[in-house]
Design a protein around this motif. Structure first.
Motif, PDB file in Angstrom:
ATOM      1  N   ALA A  92       0.885  -1.175   0.000  1.00  0.00           N
ATOM      2  CA  ALA A  92       0.000   0.000   0.000  1.00  0.00           C
ATOM      3  C   ALA A  92       0.918   1.219   0.000  1.00  0.00           C
ATOM      4  CB  ALA A  92      -0.896  -0.024   1.225  1.00  0.00           C
TER       5      ALA A  92
ATOM      6  N   TYR B 174      -0.659  -1.200  -4.381  1.00  0.00           N
ATOM      7  CA  TYR B 174      -2.015  -0.723  -4.105  1.00  0.00           C
ATOM      8  C   TYR B 174      -1.881   0.791  -3.969  1.00  0.00           C
ATOM      9  CZ  TYR B 174      -6.690  -0.791  -1.943  1.00  0.00           C
ATOM     10  OH  TYR B 174      -8.029  -0.623  -1.655  1.00  0.00           O
TER      11      TYR B 174
ATOM     12  N   GLY C 117      -4.538   4.421  -1.584  1.00  0.00           N
ATOM     13  CA  GLY C 117      -5.400   3.953  -0.498  1.00  0.00           C
ATOM     14  C   GLY C 117      -5.237   4.793   0.750  1.00  0.00           C
ATOM     15  N   SER C 118      -5.527   4.174   1.899  1.00  0.00           N
ATOM     16  CA  SER C 118      -5.381   4.894   3.172  1.00  0.00           C
ATOM     17  C   SER C 118      -3.944   5.344   3.337  1.00  0.00           C
ATOM     18  CB  SER C 118      -5.733   3.996   4.356  1.00  0.00           C
ATOM     19  OG  SER C 118      -6.727   3.069   4.043  1.00  0.00           O
ATOM     20  N   THR C 119      -3.021   4.411   3.095  1.00  0.00           N
ATOM     21  CA  THR C 119      -1.596   4.701   3.259  1.00  0.00           C
ATOM     22  C   THR C 119      -1.145   5.822   2.336  1.00  0.00           C
ATOM     23  OG1 THR C 119      -1.343   2.346   3.726  1.00  0.00           O
ATOM     24  CG2 THR C 119       0.676   3.583   3.307  1.00  0.00           C
ATOM     25  N   GLY C 120      -1.798   5.950   1.205  1.00  0.00           N
ATOM     26  CA  GLY C 120      -1.464   7.010   0.257  1.00  0.00           C
ATOM     27  C   GLY C 120      -2.066   8.361   0.644  1.00  0.00           C
TER      28      GLY C 120
ATOM     29  N   TYR D 165     -13.223  -2.852  -0.650  1.00  0.00           N
ATOM     30  CA  TYR D 165     -12.303  -2.589   0.468  1.00  0.00           C
ATOM     31  C   TYR D 165     -13.132  -2.556   1.753  1.00  0.00           C
ATOM     32  CZ  TYR D 165      -8.429  -0.079   2.882  1.00  0.00           C
ATOM     33  OH  TYR D 165      -7.417   0.320   3.721  1.00  0.00           O
TER      34      TYR D 165
ATOM     35  N   ILE E 138     -13.189  -2.223   5.499  1.00  0.00           N
ATOM     36  CA  ILE E 138     -12.372  -1.712   6.605  1.00  0.00           C
ATOM     37  C   ILE E 138     -13.289  -1.053   7.627  1.00  0.00           C
ATOM     38  CG2 ILE E 138     -11.767   0.323   5.160  1.00  0.00           C
ATOM     39  CD1 ILE E 138      -9.059   0.383   6.796  1.00  0.00           C
TER      40      ILE E 138
ATOM     41  N   MET F  84     -12.402   1.887  10.142  1.00  0.00           N
ATOM     42  CA  MET F  84     -12.198   3.262   9.674  1.00  0.00           C
ATOM     43  C   MET F  84     -13.377   3.803   8.884  1.00  0.00           C
ATOM     44  SD  MET F  84      -8.302   3.988   8.824  1.00  0.00           S
ATOM     45  CE  MET F  84      -6.984   3.482   9.885  1.00  0.00           C
TER      46      MET F  84
ATOM     47  N   LYS G 177     -10.831  -6.859  -0.125  1.00  0.00           N
ATOM     48  CA  LYS G 177      -9.647  -6.576   0.693  1.00  0.00           C
ATOM     49  C   LYS G 177     -10.180  -6.517   2.110  1.00  0.00           C
ATOM     50  CE  LYS G 177      -6.459  -2.811   1.691  1.00  0.00           C
ATOM     51  NZ  LYS G 177      -6.517  -3.122   3.107  1.00  0.00           N
TER      52      LYS G 177
ATOM     53  N   TYR H  58      -4.626  -6.356   7.476  1.00  0.00           N
ATOM     54  CA  TYR H  58      -3.765  -5.941   8.594  1.00  0.00           C
ATOM     55  C   TYR H  58      -2.500  -6.784   8.595  1.00  0.00           C
ATOM     56  CZ  TYR H  58      -6.976  -2.662  10.831  1.00  0.00           C
ATOM     57  OH  TYR H  58      -7.779  -1.578  11.107  1.00  0.00           O
ATOM     58  N   ASP H  59      -1.369  -6.113   8.443  1.00  0.00           N
ATOM     59  CA  ASP H  59      -0.087  -6.805   8.311  1.00  0.00           C
ATOM     60  C   ASP H  59       0.258  -7.610   9.564  1.00  0.00           C
ATOM     61  OD1 ASP H  59      -0.356  -4.991   6.294  1.00  0.00           O
ATOM     62  OD2 ASP H  59       1.477  -3.872   6.728  1.00  0.00           O
TER      63      ASP H  59
ATOM     64  N   THR I 277       3.187  -1.860   5.626  1.00  0.00           N
ATOM     65  CA  THR I 277       4.547  -2.119   6.117  1.00  0.00           C
ATOM     66  C   THR I 277       5.357  -2.973   5.135  1.00  0.00           C
ATOM     67  OG1 THR I 277       3.914  -4.043   7.479  1.00  0.00           O
ATOM     68  CG2 THR I 277       3.763  -1.900   8.517  1.00  0.00           C
TER      69      THR I 277
ATOM     70  N   ILE J 268       6.007  -3.335  13.580  1.00  0.00           N
ATOM     71  CA  ILE J 268       4.639  -2.789  13.538  1.00  0.00           C
ATOM     72  C   ILE J 268       4.245  -2.217  14.898  1.00  0.00           C
ATOM     73  CG2 ILE J 268       2.195  -3.361  13.184  1.00  0.00           C
ATOM     74  CD1 ILE J 268       3.100  -5.382  11.036  1.00  0.00           C
TER      75      ILE J 268
ATOM     76  N   VAL K 257       2.867   1.509  15.124  1.00  0.00           N
ATOM     77  CA  VAL K 257       1.526   1.819  15.625  1.00  0.00           C
ATOM     78  C   VAL K 257       1.620   2.884  16.723  1.00  0.00           C
ATOM     79  CG1 VAL K 257      -0.426   0.854  16.923  1.00  0.00           C
ATOM     80  CG2 VAL K 257       0.456  -0.348  14.918  1.00  0.00           C
TER      81      VAL K 257
ATOM     82  N   VAL L 157       1.258   5.066  12.169  1.00  0.00           N
ATOM     83  CA  VAL L 157       1.751   4.198  11.086  1.00  0.00           C
ATOM     84  C   VAL L 157       2.201   4.998   9.858  1.00  0.00           C
ATOM     85  CG1 VAL L 157       1.182   2.307   9.500  1.00  0.00           C
ATOM     86  CG2 VAL L 157       0.350   2.238  11.855  1.00  0.00           C
TER      87      VAL L 157
HETATM   88  C1  HMN Z   1      -4.337   1.098   2.256  1.00  0.00           C
HETATM   89  O1  HMN Z   1      -5.509   1.338   1.971  1.00  0.00           O
HETATM   90  O2  HMN Z   1      -3.435   1.896   2.117  1.00  0.00           O
HETATM   91  C2  HMN Z   1      -3.951  -0.235   2.827  1.00  0.00           C
HETATM   92  O3  HMN Z   1      -4.703  -1.193   2.274  1.00  0.00           O
HETATM   93  C3  HMN Z   1      -4.045  -0.202   4.283  1.00  0.00           C
HETATM   94  C4  HMN Z   1      -3.445  -1.416   4.969  1.00  0.00           C
HETATM   95  O4  HMN Z   1      -4.348  -2.479   5.034  1.00  0.00           O
HETATM   96  C5  HMN Z   1      -3.098  -0.932   6.320  1.00  0.00           C
HETATM   97  N1  HMN Z   1      -4.319  -0.640   7.013  1.00  0.00           N
HETATM   98  C6  HMN Z   1      -4.504   0.503   7.670  1.00  0.00           C
HETATM   99  O5  HMN Z   1      -3.628   1.326   7.805  1.00  0.00           O
HETATM  100  C7  HMN Z   1      -5.847   0.718   8.249  1.00  0.00           C
HETATM  101  C8  HMN Z   1      -2.232  -1.906   7.078  1.00  0.00           C
HETATM  102  O6  HMN Z   1      -1.102  -2.174   6.316  1.00  0.00           O
HETATM  103  C9  HMN Z   1      -1.819  -1.295   8.429  1.00  0.00           C
HETATM  104  O7  HMN Z   1      -1.225  -0.042   8.230  1.00  0.00           O
HETATM  105  C10 HMN Z   1      -0.838  -2.184   9.160  1.00  0.00           C
HETATM  106  O8  HMN Z   1      -1.410  -3.444   9.302  1.00  0.00           O
HETATM  107  C11 HMN Z   1      -0.473  -1.601  10.531  1.00  0.00           C
HETATM  108  O9  HMN Z   1      -1.584  -1.563  11.378  1.00  0.00           O
END
Ligand code: HMN
Length: 293
Positions: free
Chosen positions: A10, A42, A45-48, A136, A138, A141, A164, A189-190, A208, A242, A246, A250
């Motif tokens: 991600a 990916y 997403g959230s990470t982006g 997706y 989740i 969130m 996902k 979730y990693d 991660t 991780i 956290v 993150v």
């Molecule tokens: C995204 O949308 O960027 C990813 O799919 C998000 C990814 O699933 C992460 N989820 C969240 O941050 C909510 C995980 O990699 C997460 O950051 C990691 O498991 C640490 O909690």
């Protein structure tokens, strides 16, 4: 789900000191991730930090990553938005940029009924011009929880190929696998990657993976070879990192590490995300050094 079952990093969106898109760093980051043996991205997403960006910015980010990585990685573009109109515009952009699939969170903030949500996903599929869609899920969130019956409805939309699953509820992962034997399930979730795989996931999408892609790749291989103890050892090694991320936050924590590793020029995240607190600087640097060694 063959071709799309794998590991997807991600991808963060690098910014400059003014929070503007740092295109060169985005390209370096994509290459850095691919060098770790991760061949899925990916994007947006959230990470982006996509929900802190305008549609125009998101479209540009999607285009740049595809330009850098198309042909070397499977690409899933995240297009979820608060309005169908924006999500549809982004789905079109993914089709034009050569993505392999699109993915979307449900529409957030307003508590929409299930018909509205189904309509949103149908419209995205239509705009994606033949690209498959990965829902997706989740709940923590998005505040939208799908029952299995509701997921039945979404998976019945032609063009929807999987989920996902970003949840630590492994019972639900197993239920999904049992109910939908042929559907693509990607672990979200990693920290529970191994548990997710054992419960039926075909692969994963994770933030991660950007900094320890090799560990997830080896975990997947160990599991496939029946080396469960080795896979557990690798999961624990990932989780030590991780745990720290956290605590530090993150997304800012990942950017802090990538900056320290020399991959991106600035650790900046977009406000209201805060920079990493001082107390985490030394441990994050030390962890980044260990991962690079
Ligand atoms: C995204 O949308 O960027 C990813 O799919 C998000 C990814 O699933 C992460 N989820 C969240 O941050 C909510 C995980 O990699 C997460 O950051 C990691 O498991 C640490 O909690």
């Amino acid at each position: 789900p063959g071709g799309l079952a794998r590991l997807y990093a991600a991808l963060p969106t690098p910014f400059d000191a003014q929070e503007g898109f740092a295109e060169t760093c985005q390209r370096s980051l994509a290459r850095f991730v691919l060098r770790q043996g991760i061949d899925g991205l990916y994007v947006g997403g959230s990470t982006g930090e996509s929900l802190m960006q305008s549609v125009e910015e998101r479209r540009e980010g999607l285009r740049v990553v595809a330009d850098e990585a198309r042909g070397q990685a499977k690409l899933i573009g995240h297009v979820g938005a608060i309005s169908t109109r924006d999500a549809v515009a982004l789905a079109r952009a993914c089709a034009e940029a050569g993505y392999d699939a699109v993915s979307a969170i449900p529409p957030i903030y307003f508590p929409h009924g299930k018909d509205a949500i189904t309509g949103y996903y149908r419209d995205i599929v239509e705009a994606a011009q033949g690209l498959p869609l990965v829902i997706y899920n989740i709940p923590a969130m998005s505040s939208v929880s799908f029952s299995l019956a509701e997921l039945d409805r979404l998976l019945a939309i032609p063009g929807v190929i999987g989920i996902k699953q970003t949840s630590i509820d492994m019972y639900q992962m197993e239920q999904l696998r049992r109910r939908y034997p042929g559907t693509l399930l990607l672990n979200g979730y990693d920290e529970v990657f191994l548990a997710g795989m054992v419960s039926g996931a075909n692969g994963g999408i994770g933030s991660t993976y950007n900094v320890m892609g090799g560990r997830y790749r080896r975990m997947q291989q160990a599991l496939a070879a029946g080396q469960v103890e080795e896979a557990m050892r690798l999961q624990s090694a990932c989780n030590e990192v991780i745990d720290l991320l956290v605590q530090a936050g993150v997304f800012p924590g990942l950017k802090f590490m990538l900056h320290h590793m020399g991959v991106i020029a600035s650790p900046r995240t977009r406000a209201p995300l805060l920079p990493v607190a001082e107390q985490f600087h030394a441990p994050l640097r030390q962890t980044a050094d260990t991962l690079m060694a």
